[in-house]
Write a protein that holds these residues in place. Structure first.
Motif, PDB file in Angstrom:
ATOM      1  N   ASN A 164       0.829  -1.205   0.000  1.00  0.00           N
ATOM      2  CA  ASN A 164       0.000   0.000   0.000  1.00  0.00           C
ATOM      3  C   ASN A 164       0.863   1.254   0.000  1.00  0.00           C
ATOM      4  O   ASN A 164       0.612   2.212  -0.744  1.00  0.00           O
ATOM      5  CB  ASN A 164      -0.920  -0.023   1.223  1.00  0.00           C
ATOM      6  CG  ASN A 164      -2.038   1.010   1.106  1.00  0.00           C
ATOM      7  OD1 ASN A 164      -2.568   1.234   0.019  1.00  0.00           O
ATOM      8  ND2 ASN A 164      -2.384   1.644   2.222  1.00  0.00           N
ATOM      9  N   ALA A 220       2.419   1.680  -3.398  1.00  0.00           N
ATOM     10  CA  ALA A 220       1.455   2.177  -4.383  1.00  0.00           C
ATOM     11  C   ALA A 220       1.256   3.677  -4.242  1.00  0.00           C
ATOM     12  O   ALA A 220       1.247   4.422  -5.229  1.00  0.00           O
ATOM     13  CB  ALA A 220       0.128   1.440  -4.212  1.00  0.00           C
ATOM     14  N   HIS A 221       1.107   4.137  -3.012  1.00  0.00           N
ATOM     15  CA  HIS A 221       0.918   5.577  -2.796  1.00  0.00           C
ATOM     16  C   HIS A 221       2.155   6.363  -3.203  1.00  0.00           C
ATOM     17  O   HIS A 221       2.049   7.448  -3.789  1.00  0.00           O
ATOM     18  CB  HIS A 221       0.581   5.841  -1.325  1.00  0.00           C
ATOM     19  CG  HIS A 221      -0.844   5.511  -0.976  1.00  0.00           C
ATOM     20  ND1 HIS A 221      -1.924   6.161  -1.535  1.00  0.00           N
ATOM     21  CD2 HIS A 221      -1.365   4.578  -0.131  1.00  0.00           C
ATOM     22  CE1 HIS A 221      -3.059   5.659  -1.054  1.00  0.00           C
ATOM     23  NE2 HIS A 221      -2.744   4.684  -0.193  1.00  0.00           N
ATOM     24  N   ASN A 257       2.291   6.596  -6.938  1.00  0.00           N
ATOM     25  CA  ASN A 257       1.235   7.461  -7.479  1.00  0.00           C
ATOM     26  C   ASN A 257       1.479   8.938  -7.201  1.00  0.00           C
ATOM     27  O   ASN A 257       0.857   9.801  -7.824  1.00  0.00           O
ATOM     28  CB  ASN A 257      -0.124   7.049  -6.915  1.00  0.00           C
ATOM     29  CG  ASN A 257      -0.642   5.792  -7.607  1.00  0.00           C
ATOM     30  OD1 ASN A 257      -0.338   5.562  -8.769  1.00  0.00           O
ATOM     31  ND2 ASN A 257      -1.403   4.985  -6.882  1.00  0.00           N
ATOM     32  N   ILE A 293       0.055   8.597 -11.679  1.00  0.00           N
ATOM     33  CA  ILE A 293      -1.126   7.779 -11.409  1.00  0.00           C
ATOM     34  C   ILE A 293      -1.645   7.227 -12.723  1.00  0.00           C
ATOM     35  O   ILE A 293      -1.878   7.959 -13.672  1.00  0.00           O
ATOM     36  CB  ILE A 293      -2.231   8.601 -10.717  1.00  0.00           C
ATOM     37  CG1 ILE A 293      -1.702   9.159  -9.387  1.00  0.00           C
ATOM     38  CG2 ILE A 293      -3.475   7.756 -10.493  1.00  0.00           C
ATOM     39  CD1 ILE A 293      -2.686  10.059  -8.679  1.00  0.00           C
ATOM     40  N   ALA A 318       1.567  -1.179  -8.669  1.00  0.00           N
ATOM     41  CA  ALA A 318       1.692  -0.103  -7.690  1.00  0.00           C
ATOM     42  C   ALA A 318       1.165   1.205  -8.261  1.00  0.00           C
ATOM     43  O   ALA A 318       0.484   1.979  -7.571  1.00  0.00           O
ATOM     44  CB  ALA A 318       3.153   0.053  -7.276  1.00  0.00           C
ATOM     45  N   ARG A 319       1.463   1.462  -9.523  1.00  0.00           N
ATOM     46  CA  ARG A 319       0.980   2.686 -10.162  1.00  0.00           C
ATOM     47  C   ARG A 319      -0.544   2.699 -10.265  1.00  0.00           C
ATOM     48  O   ARG A 319      -1.166   3.759 -10.241  1.00  0.00           O
ATOM     49  CB  ARG A 319       1.601   2.815 -11.546  1.00  0.00           C
ATOM     50  CG  ARG A 319       3.071   3.216 -11.512  1.00  0.00           C
ATOM     51  CD  ARG A 319       3.690   3.147 -12.884  1.00  0.00           C
ATOM     52  NE  ARG A 319       5.074   3.628 -12.857  1.00  0.00           N
ATOM     53  CZ  ARG A 319       5.942   3.447 -13.838  1.00  0.00           C
ATOM     54  NH1 ARG A 319       5.567   2.770 -14.929  1.00  0.00           N
ATOM     55  NH2 ARG A 319       7.163   3.916 -13.738  1.00  0.00           N
ATOM     56  N   GLU A 367      -2.435   1.273  -8.044  1.00  0.00           N
ATOM     57  CA  GLU A 367      -2.920   1.125  -6.667  1.00  0.00           C
ATOM     58  C   GLU A 367      -3.743  -0.143  -6.475  1.00  0.00           C
ATOM     59  O   GLU A 367      -4.719  -0.171  -5.731  1.00  0.00           O
ATOM     60  CB  GLU A 367      -3.743   2.351  -6.237  1.00  0.00           C
ATOM     61  CG  GLU A 367      -2.919   3.591  -6.029  1.00  0.00           C
ATOM     62  CD  GLU A 367      -3.692   4.688  -5.320  1.00  0.00           C
ATOM     63  OE1 GLU A 367      -4.936   4.628  -5.293  1.00  0.00           O
ATOM     64  OE2 GLU A 367      -3.045   5.590  -4.785  1.00  0.00           O
ATOM     65  N   GLN A 368      -3.317  -1.224  -7.138  1.00  0.00           N
ATOM     66  CA  GLN A 368      -3.978  -2.517  -6.961  1.00  0.00           C
ATOM     67  C   GLN A 368      -3.214  -3.281  -5.880  1.00  0.00           C
ATOM     68  O   GLN A 368      -2.324  -4.089  -6.152  1.00  0.00           O
ATOM     69  CB  GLN A 368      -4.005  -3.282  -8.286  1.00  0.00           C
ATOM     70  CG  GLN A 368      -4.895  -2.602  -9.328  1.00  0.00           C
ATOM     71  CD  GLN A 368      -4.924  -3.352 -10.646  1.00  0.00           C
ATOM     72  OE1 GLN A 368      -4.407  -2.855 -11.645  1.00  0.00           O
ATOM     73  NE2 GLN A 368      -5.526  -4.534 -10.647  1.00  0.00           N
ATOM     74  N   VAL A 369      -3.595  -3.008  -4.649  1.00  0.00           N
ATOM     75  CA  VAL A 369      -2.825  -3.453  -3.499  1.00  0.00           C
ATOM     76  C   VAL A 369      -2.829  -4.970  -3.332  1.00  0.00           C
ATOM     77  O   VAL A 369      -1.798  -5.576  -3.027  1.00  0.00           O
ATOM     78  CB  VAL A 369      -3.353  -2.775  -2.217  1.00  0.00           C
ATOM     79  CG1 VAL A 369      -2.593  -3.287  -0.994  1.00  0.00           C
ATOM     80  CG2 VAL A 369      -3.222  -1.265  -2.329  1.00  0.00           C
TER      81      VAL A 369
END
Length: 336
Positions: free
Chosen positions: A20, A23-24, A27, A31, A97-98, A100-102
């Motif tokens: 997580n 990913a943040h 982004n 994003i 990660a880009r 945000e698919q955790v």
């Protein structure tokens, strides 16, 4: 990891947290939408298949190329293969990660951790089989059998050849060890390893460290054999001494007149043989790793040479005289 029993809920939750955060962080820069293409399970399966193909290619390559460092090269190429597979997983992780698919990112994180764990095991036990084979070869009973025969006949050439053969086992093993360490240390010599994937040198360093004490272990085994074998040389030269003495006695018995010069020549020849034998033993390649053998033989040869130089002629003459007196026949025609 969870299925294999190598993890627990805390580890899984930690992976989710890391995924997580990753990913943040990504982004914040860029994003993107949901990752396109195959799903995460299919990507993992494809990567695993790719890795197995790479490992198979390594085995085929080394079967074709017979090299002294083949087993070390096998470790290097397998480590590199795992590195390539992990690079693919890392690229997928960046994509997820880009987006945000955790959950998908966590799956890939588990796969990456599993691959790293397997990669770290590639050097485990490296060289143990080769070391054990060399120690067993040094301990082979036939060396003792042949050495017993050579020393019982005072055959210095055969004895040196046997001892050198034992020494060569250690030499060949250490040459293999050095070639393996060089392979782990100088990856630039292997053309199949590119620069796009950074190889895990920690694994190769661990493999090299496993080889570090091979020489001391071999030397311990050789020293044990030397302690056993040097006893065979405690009376080295005595057989030759007795043979020379008997020849001199026969000369004295058959040609007593003018035999002194011949006896002196034979005694000197034996002394020369003692010196040459001692020198031949001292030149043996085995001396560094099989200590004490040459020294033991030297003590015996020196004692016999000194005895020959000082009194062998007299001993031969005295022995011949004793035999003459014993061969005088009685009136019944029998030797006394």
């Amino acid at each position: 990891l969870k299925d294999s029993g190598r993890s627990d809920d805390a580890q899984i939750n930690a992976l989710y947290a890391i995924a997580n955060e990753m990913a943040h962080a990504v982004n914040m820069i860029s994003i993107q939408g949901v990752a396109e293409g195959p799903g995460v399970e299919e990507r993992v399966k494809h990567t695993q298949d790719f890795l197995q193909q790479l490992l198979s290619d390594v085995d085929i390559k080394l079967e074709i190329e017979e090299k002294q460092n083949a087993e070390a090269l096998r470790v290097v190429l397998r480590v590199h293969a795992y590195g390539r597979a992990m690079k693919i997983i890392e690229d997928h992780m960046l994509e997820y990660a880009r987006a945000e698919q955790v959950e998908e990112l966590a799956v890939l994180g588990q796969e990456s951790a599993a691959l790293l764990e397997e990669q770290n095991l590639l050097s485990m036990g490296f060289g143990v089989k080769e070391l054990n084979m060399s120690i067993l070869a040094i301990d082979a009973e036939h060396f003792t059998v042949h050495l017993e025969k050579a020393t019982s006949l005072d055959e210095v050439g055969s004895a040196v050849a046997i001892l050198n053969a034992v020494n060569s086992i250690a030499v060949r093993h250490l040459e293999w060890r050095d070639a393996s360490v060089a392979t782990f240390s100088h990856l630039e010599t292997e053309e199949s390893i590119g620069i796009e994937v950074k190889i895990n040198r920690d694994v190769l360093y661990s493999a090299a460290m496993l080889l570090k004490d091979h020489e001391s272990q071999l030397n311990q085994e050789l020293a044990r054999r030397a302690r056993e074998w040097k006893l065979l040389f405690k009376n080295f030269g005595k057989v030759k001494f007795n043979q020379t003495l008997e020849e001199m006695v026969q000369v004295e018995l058959t040609s007593p007149e003018g035999a002194d010069a011949d006896l002196t020549r034979r005694a000197k020849k034996f002394v020369d043989w003692c010196v040459e034998s001692s020198q031949q033993l001292s030149r043996g390649e085995f001396n560094q790793r099989l200590p004490g053998i040459t020294e033991t033989a030297y003590i015996s040869l020196k004692s016999l040479a000194q005895k020959s130089a000082s009194s062998l002629v007299k001993i031969a003459q005295k022995t011949a005289a004793s035999r003459r007196s014993k061969t005088k026949t009685s009136i019944f025609g029998f030797a006394r």
